[in-house]
Design a protein around this motif. Structure first.
Motif, PDB file in Angstrom:
ATOM      1  N   PRO A  70      33.392  42.924  50.636  1.00 40.81           N
ATOM      2  CA  PRO A  70      32.827  43.875  49.679  1.00 40.81           C
ATOM      3  C   PRO A  70      32.270  43.233  48.413  1.00 40.81           C
ATOM      4  O   PRO A  70      31.488  43.844  47.695  1.00 40.81           O
ATOM      5  N   ASP A  71      32.650  41.986  48.130  1.00 40.87           N
ATOM      6  CA  ASP A  71      32.161  41.308  46.928  1.00 40.87           C
ATOM      7  C   ASP A  71      30.867  40.522  47.171  1.00 40.87           C
ATOM      8  O   ASP A  71      30.266  40.001  46.224  1.00 40.87           O
ATOM      9  N   THR A  72      30.435  40.433  48.441  1.00 49.32           N
ATOM     10  CA  THR A  72      29.281  39.590  48.771  1.00 49.32           C
ATOM     11  C   THR A  72      27.990  40.123  48.174  1.00 49.32           C
ATOM     12  O   THR A  72      27.163  39.354  47.669  1.00 49.32           O
ATOM     13  N   LEU A  73      27.783  41.429  48.203  1.00 48.16           N
ATOM     14  CA  LEU A  73      26.555  42.007  47.652  1.00 48.16           C
ATOM     15  C   LEU A  73      26.409  41.659  46.181  1.00 48.16           C
ATOM     16  O   LEU A  73      25.336  41.217  45.730  1.00 48.16           O
ATOM     17  N   ALA A  74      27.472  41.816  45.418  1.00 47.19           N
ATOM     18  CA  ALA A  74      27.421  41.508  43.984  1.00 47.19           C
ATOM     19  C   ALA A  74      27.158  40.027  43.753  1.00 47.19           C
ATOM     20  O   ALA A  74      26.395  39.657  42.841  1.00 47.19           O
ATOM     21  N   ALA A  75      27.750  39.164  44.562  1.00 50.00           N
ATOM     22  CA  ALA A  75      27.533  37.720  44.414  1.00 50.00           C
ATOM     23  C   ALA A  75      26.077  37.361  44.685  1.00 50.00           C
ATOM     24  O   ALA A  75      25.477  36.550  43.968  1.00 50.00           O
ATOM     25  N   ALA A  76      25.501  37.981  45.701  1.00 51.15           N
ATOM     26  CA  ALA A  76      24.095  37.713  46.022  1.00 51.15           C
ATOM     27  C   ALA A  76      23.177  38.215  44.918  1.00 51.15           C
ATOM     28  O   ALA A  76      22.214  37.535  44.537  1.00 51.15           O
ATOM     29  N   LEU A  77      23.453  39.385  44.382  1.00 54.10           N
ATOM     30  CA  LEU A  77      22.629  39.936  43.299  1.00 54.10           C
ATOM     31  C   LEU A  77      22.667  39.042  42.067  1.00 54.10           C
ATOM     32  O   LEU A  77      21.642  38.838  41.401  1.00 54.10           O
ATOM     33  N   GLU A  78      23.821  38.476  41.784  1.00 48.72           N
ATOM     34  CA  GLU A  78      23.941  37.590  40.624  1.00 48.72           C
ATOM     35  C   GLU A  78      23.034  36.374  40.777  1.00 48.72           C
ATOM     36  O   GLU A  78      22.338  35.966  39.836  1.00 48.72           O
ATOM     37  N   VAL A  79      22.995  35.789  41.981  1.00 45.97           N
ATOM     38  CA  VAL A  79      22.147  34.615  42.229  1.00 45.97           C
ATOM     39  C   VAL A  79      20.677  35.010  42.159  1.00 45.97           C
ATOM     40  O   VAL A  79      19.858  34.321  41.533  1.00 45.97           O
TER      41      VAL A  79
END
Length: 324
Positions: free
Chosen positions: A10-19
């Motif tokens: 569930p944290d992957t989307l937020a991590a990708a958006l940050e990059v």
């Protein structure tokens, strides 16, 4: 060191958006192949794609969108283009359409052309674009000219020292890139065969799809994947073989034996049951695996040219083309 995150986290989307918001590329899974995604409106982000891939800047990128509203903000849809989008989006169809003056797809993504290639992918990639709020340019996540990746590990093997984040969505379902069509009024021109067969497109469009080189009169390439040598392994590739040379890796189709295959370094079958969808899904993975140490080359048996066979044979002919 590259990080690989599963899209199920569930944290992957937020991590990708940050990059992505830092203007850096992220390798993402799509239904076709893994793409190297960055903001299609940001020249610095687009430059980071070209640099990571070693891709020539005259080769345009596909802008991936999450919905028709986003697409229509950047390109002009004719009634025929809308009909095709309604029939095949989200899915492996890319449409080359005229840019809107008010659109924000950067000229670096469109290689300075008056048109842009747009596609609406399926699954997680679409969710990511919707959350980002802008189109993502996303060519295949490999070094330019090499075999396209269909797993996260393929990406890591090829680009792991050049990018920071790979999103793992498992093996790609389709396994070859999208079909690319130029839509000019009521005329359709095939620029690259791909994950949707031309026969299906013609049925939906009610018109014939013309086949012509994807270049302008001054030899500008107007769609991705059209360079003569592309999808290339290190080992030389021979096509439509009827006889195996000692030490070659054999890629066959439909369970058909090839003369001399007992001398092969290894044998793989794209689809023992002669299923072209299975063959397309396996193609790039098999080309990578066939590029094995100790093998003298890659020999590919004939593959039918109808339906998805057109896309398979297109990729194979570019993999076997003479290299600069």
């Amino acid at each position: 060191m590259v990080h690989i995150l599963p899209i199920s986290d569930p944290d992957t989307l937020a991590a990708a958006l940050e990059v992505l918001r830092r203007g850096e590329p992220v390798a993402i899974p799509t239904e076709t192949v893994y793409g190297l995604a960055a903001d299609a409106t940001d020249p610095n982000a687009i430059t980071s794609i070209y640099e990571a891939k070693g891709r020539p800047r005259f080769n345009p990128l596909i802008a991936h969108v999450s919905d028709m509203e986003m697409a229509k903000a950047h390109v002009v849809f004719s009634p025929l283009a809308e009909r095709l989008a309604e029939a095949f989006w989200p899915g492996p169809l890319t449409l080359v359409l005229s840019l809107k003056e008010s659109g924000k797809i950067h000229p670096l993504a469109s290689a300075g052309l008056p048109t842009a290639a747009v596609r609406m992918p399926q699954g997680f990639a679409r969710d990511l674009i919707a959350a980002f709020g802008q189109p993502l340019a996303a060519p295949s996540a490999n070094r330019s000219g090499r075999v396209s990746p269909t797993t996260a590990q393929h990406v890591a093997d090829d680009l792991g020292d050049r990018i920071g984040l790979i999103l793992d969505g498992g093996p790609c379902r389709v396994g070859v890139e999208s079909t690319i069509l130029a839509v000019d009024g009521t005329h359709l021109r095939l620029l690259r065969p791909g994950g949707i067969a031309v026969e299906l497109i013609e049925a939906a469009a009610g018109t014939v799809v013309e086949r012509a080189p994807a270049q302008t009169a001054d030899d500008k390439i107007i769609a991705p994947g059209m360079m003569a040598s592309h999808y290339a392994p290190e080992n030389p590739v021979r096509l439509n073989v009827s006889q195996i040379r000692p030490g070659e890796v054999l890629i066959r189709f439909g369970g058909t034996a090839i003369a001399g295959e007992e001398q092969a370094h290894a044998i793989m079958d794209l689809s023992p049951s002669a299923d072209l969808r299975e063959a397309a899904a396996n193609l790039f993975d098999f080309l990578k695996r066939a590029d094995a140490p100790g093998a003298t080359g890659i020999a590919v048996a004939p593959v039918p040219t109808h339906d998805l066979g057109e896309a398979i044979n297109d990729r194979l002919s570019r993999a076997a083309a003479p290299r600069d």
